[in-house]
Design a protein around this motif. Structure first.
Motif, PDB file in Angstrom:
ATOM      1  N   PRO A  45       0.844  -1.204   0.000  1.00 28.34           N
ATOM      2  CA  PRO A  45       0.000   0.000   0.000  1.00 28.34           C
ATOM      3  C   PRO A  45       0.876   1.250   0.000  1.00 28.34           C
ATOM      4  CG  PRO A  45      -0.001  -1.013   2.162  1.00 28.34           C
ATOM      5  CD  PRO A  45       0.736  -1.953   1.244  1.00 28.34           C
ATOM      6  N   LYS A  46       0.482   2.221  -0.793  1.00 28.96           N
ATOM      7  CA  LYS A  46       1.247   3.455  -0.891  1.00 28.96           C
ATOM      8  C   LYS A  46       0.975   4.292   0.352  1.00 28.96           C
ATOM      9  CE  LYS A  46       2.304   7.199  -4.000  1.00 28.96           C
ATOM     10  NZ  LYS A  46       1.824   8.060  -5.055  1.00 28.96           N
ATOM     11  N   PRO A  47       2.019   4.679   1.060  1.00 35.00           N
ATOM     12  CA  PRO A  47       1.779   5.463   2.283  1.00 35.00           C
ATOM     13  C   PRO A  47       1.239   6.849   1.940  1.00 35.00           C
ATOM     14  CG  PRO A  47       4.128   5.321   1.825  1.00 35.00           C
ATOM     15  CD  PRO A  47       3.430   4.431   0.827  1.00 35.00           C
ATOM     16  N   VAL A  48       0.280   7.262   2.718  1.00 36.94           N
ATOM     17  CA  VAL A  48      -0.309   8.583   2.518  1.00 36.94           C
ATOM     18  C   VAL A  48       0.498   9.584   3.332  1.00 36.94           C
ATOM     19  CG1 VAL A  48      -2.385   9.973   2.788  1.00 36.94           C
ATOM     20  CG2 VAL A  48      -2.564   7.554   2.182  1.00 36.94           C
TER      21      VAL A  48
END
Length: 67
Positions: A45-48
């Motif tokens: 998951p791409k970190p926000v």
């Protein structure tokens, strides 16, 4: 003192080795080995991060024009 009769040792040892081999083969053949592991395709998951929401630029002192 009587001598030890070793005439039957060869057939005894040979039959023991053959029996152990057969028993081992039977045990291994009844064992269910797991399937080959297949790699899972995992997407990290791409970190926000808060700085990705707006345009920012960092000015380094050495990158500024000379005055």
């Amino acid at each position: 003192m009587p001598q030890l009769d070793t005439s039957t040792w060869f057939i005894t040892i040979l039959s023991m080795v053959i029996t152990l081999f057969l028993v081992f083969q039977l045990k291994v053949s009844k064992h269910h080995f797991p399937e080959d592991p297949k790699p899972k395709l995992t997407v990290a998951p791409k970190p926000v991060t808060p700085w990705e929401k707006k345009w920012t630029k960092i000015y380094f002192p050495l990158s500024l024009p000379l005055q």
